[in-house]
Design an enzyme around this catalytic site. Structure first.
Site, short mmCIF file in Angstrom:
data_model
loop_
_atom_site.label_atom_id
_atom_site.label_comp_id
_atom_site.label_asym_id
_atom_site.label_seq_id
_atom_site.Cartn_x
_atom_site.Cartn_y
_atom_site.Cartn_z
N TYR A 137 12.23 -3.42 -35.25
CA TYR A 137 12.50 -4.60 -34.63
C TYR A 137 12.14 -5.93 -35.27
O TYR A 137 11.69 -6.55 -34.55
CB TYR A 137 11.98 -4.61 -33.13
CG TYR A 137 13.01 -2.59 -32.61
CD1 TYR A 137 13.84 -2.56 -33.35
CD2 TYR A 137 12.58 -2.42 -31.56
CE1 TYR A 137 14.95 -1.25 -32.94
CE2 TYR A 137 12.97 -1.45 -31.18
CZ TYR A 137 14.57 -0.51 -31.48
OH TYR A 137 15.43 0.28 -31.05
N LYS A 192 9.79 9.21 -39.89
CA LYS A 192 10.36 10.13 -41.23
C LYS A 192 10.00 10.19 -42.47
O LYS A 192 10.41 9.36 -43.26
CB LYS A 192 11.87 10.03 -41.33
CG LYS A 192 12.15 9.93 -39.48
CD LYS A 192 13.10 11.16 -39.89
CE LYS A 192 14.16 11.54 -40.48
NZ LYS A 192 14.76 13.46 -40.58
N ASP A 224 13.14 13.44 -35.97
CA ASP A 224 14.30 13.67 -34.96
C ASP A 224 13.98 15.38 -34.66
O ASP A 224 14.71 15.74 -33.77
CB ASP A 224 14.95 14.20 -36.35
CG ASP A 224 14.82 15.33 -37.78
OD1 ASP A 224 13.90 15.30 -37.99
OD2 ASP A 224 15.87 15.35 -38.72
N ASP A 248 10.70 3.28 -29.61
CA ASP A 248 12.00 2.67 -27.79
C ASP A 248 12.70 4.44 -27.79
O ASP A 248 12.62 5.07 -26.60
CB ASP A 248 12.51 2.53 -28.63
CG ASP A 248 13.38 1.68 -27.76
OD1 ASP A 248 13.25 1.95 -26.18
OD2 ASP A 248 14.31 0.57 -28.27
N ASP A 252 12.73 6.97 -24.09
CA ASP A 252 13.36 7.52 -23.23
C ASP A 252 13.74 8.72 -22.17
O ASP A 252 13.97 9.01 -21.83
CB ASP A 252 14.87 6.40 -23.27
CG ASP A 252 14.92 4.55 -23.18
OD1 ASP A 252 14.00 4.03 -22.66
OD2 ASP A 252 15.71 4.45 -23.36
P1 ATP Z 1 17.74 -1.82 -22.17
O1 ATP Z 1 18.84 -2.15 -22.67
O2 ATP Z 1 17.23 -3.04 -21.71
O3 ATP Z 1 16.12 -0.84 -22.07
P2 ATP Z 1 19.02 0.05 -21.11
O4 ATP Z 1 20.86 -0.26 -21.14
O5 ATP Z 1 18.82 0.81 -21.69
O6 ATP Z 1 18.73 -1.24 -20.72
P3 ATP Z 1 18.83 0.51 -18.03
O7 ATP Z 1 19.27 -1.09 -17.91
O8 ATP Z 1 17.59 0.32 -18.44
O9 ATP Z 1 19.66 0.65 -20.00
O10 ATP Z 1 19.53 1.03 -17.05
C1 ATP Z 1 19.92 2.30 -17.54
C2 ATP Z 1 20.54 2.82 -16.39
O11 ATP Z 1 19.66 3.97 -15.49
C3 ATP Z 1 20.89 2.19 -15.24
O12 ATP Z 1 22.52 1.56 -15.33
C4 ATP Z 1 20.50 2.65 -14.08
O13 ATP Z 1 21.76 3.96 -13.34
C5 ATP Z 1 19.68 3.46 -14.39
N1 ATP Z 1 18.12 2.92 -13.54
C6 ATP Z 1 17.30 2.34 -15.13
N2 ATP Z 1 16.75 2.11 -13.68
C7 ATP Z 1 16.63 2.34 -12.18
C8 ATP Z 1 15.99 2.24 -11.91
N3 ATP Z 1 14.80 1.56 -11.47
N4 ATP Z 1 17.03 2.39 -10.10
C9 ATP Z 1 17.21 3.75 -10.50
N5 ATP Z 1 18.17 3.82 -11.37
C10 ATP Z 1 17.88 2.89 -12.54
#
Ligand code: ATP
Length: 360
Positions: A137, A192, A224, A248, A252
């Site tokens: 990044y 990696k 991986d 990152d 998740d």
């Molecule tokens: P970014 O790329 O900015 O991290 P992202 O595209 O990974 O964002 P998020 O905005 O983190 O997506 O959200 C992904 C999904 O997870 C959302 O659509 C929502 O449904 C769920 N989500 C995220 N945060 C929450 C929260 N605090 N409470 C409930 N649901 C959430």
């Protein structure tokens, strides 16, 4: 006693809801010891003014004791190169304030069921430390798109960058109680190294740093393979250190194993500044409906208290951080007020009130 100055940036989507909720909870926990001042920033602000991180917001962030942020980013608000504007708010803060360690605890709380069969609270409790200022990044905004035929971004790994994030990770492991499986203080280097020279260098520098920490075991996992290990033996992990993009992605995944993004806290810290926000984005699909879980941001707020406590030798703030975490856990474990993403139907404001009640 002079209060700690906290610059807050609500941001976009669910950002304002979860940020305001956290301020309410932290006020309940700490009273007048924190003073919150709100500043503009984010994708909607960019659409209005052309600035995602206005100068006065940046100046306030630089001068404050800590920064609390909701989330930023809105679909469709992009730069001409197609990348999202919102991310630039925290990316600029990361780079300008040199927030090199992105700390993401992966902890299974009582009341938050893991989608992994059979794992109980206490058995999943580790921290991912994502290198936050270089890696893939680092090329943000500087990649090449050649005539619409070819595009490249460069992965950057420096000795200074790896040394400091590795040292941070080993020091963190030393302070923790060890991996749930065997109590060993352990740092797992996620890379990696078998494929790219940059990752082999990342690993080699981690090895060098490890020599100063003979009491902490060093362990290695390819990026991986670790996605499988995190599902099959999450109790083995204590601290995982990873290059920016790998960190990152695996953070998740880790969040998913303990209930999802709505419970995943995050702290981005350097030697002088700290930015605290949930690991999730702005979730525009549920924004403005009082549906978001504020838990991730509240737990990030507790991380902020701990960070301030350590920097300023303020034991009372550490105790407040404990109380906030215990209040969140008590509410989840009690099972009456549970956010929607964890299988309940509590609103954002309902969660906030329940956590404040538990604090009282
Ligand atoms: P970014 O790329 O900015 O991290 P992202 O595209 O990974 O964002 P998020 O905005 O983190 O997506 O959200 C992904 C999904 O997870 C959302 O659509 C929502 O449904 C769920 N989500 C995220 N945060 C929450 C929260 N605090 N409470 C409930 N649901 C959430």
């Amino acid at each position: 006693m002079t209060p700690y100055e906290i610059a807050t940036i609500d941001g976009d989507g669910i950002g304002p809801e979860v940020c305001q909720s956290t301020i309410t909870v932290l006020r309940e926990a700490c009273g007048e010891r924190l003073r919150f001042t709100s500043y503009d920033g984010g994708a909607a602000h960019y659409a209005k003014t052309g600035a995602v991180l206005p100068e006065d917001t940046y100046a306030a962030c630089r001068q404050s004791h800590a920064i609390l942020h909701g989330a930023a980013g809105l679909p469709g608000i992009t730069y001409p190169d197609g990348t999202e504007v919102g991310n630039d708010l925290h990316l600029q803060l990361r780079f300008k304030l040199d927030l090199y360690a992105n700390v993401r605890p992966i902890r299974l709380y009582r009341g938050a069921k893991s989608p992994l069969a059979g794992w109980q609270p206490g058995q999943i409790d580790y921290v991912i430390v994502r290198e936050n200022t270089e890696g893939l990044y680092a090329s943000r905004g500087a990649g090449v798109n050649l005539r619409g035929e070819l595009a490249t971004d460069t992965l950057v790994v420096t000795r200074k960058g790896v040394e400091r994030v590795a040292r941070f990770s080993f020091e963190l492991a030393r302070r923790r109680k060890g991996a749930p499986r065997d109590g060993k203080h352990r740092v797992t280097v996620c890379d990696k190294a078998n494929i790219l020279r940059s990752y082999a260098f990342f690993r080699a520098v981690c090895d060098e740093v490890a020599r100063s920490f003979p009491d902490v075991e060093i362990d290695y996992a390819y990026a991986d393979a670790i996605t499988v290990h995190m599902l099959k033996k999450p109790d083995f992990y204590d601290v995982i250190v990873a290059e920016n993009m790998f960190g990152d992605i695996i953070s998740d995944l880790g969040a998913g194993t303990v209930g999802g993004l709505g419970i995943a806290a995050s702290a981005e810290v350097g030697d002088t500044h700290g930015l605290f926000q949930g690991a999730h984005g702005s979730a525009p699909d549920i924004a403005g409906q009082n549906l978001a879980s504020p838990v991730a941001t509240i737990l990030s707020g507790a991380m902020m208290l701990r960070w301030l406590a350590e920097r300023h030798g303020d034991a009372a703030l550490n105790a407040d951080a404990d109380r906030v975490e215990q209040a969140v856990e008590a509410v989840l474990a009690q099972g009456e007020t549970v956010p929607r993403d964890l299988g309940g139907n509590a609103s954002c404001s309902g969660m906030t009130e329940a956590i404040c009640r538990a604090l009282r």
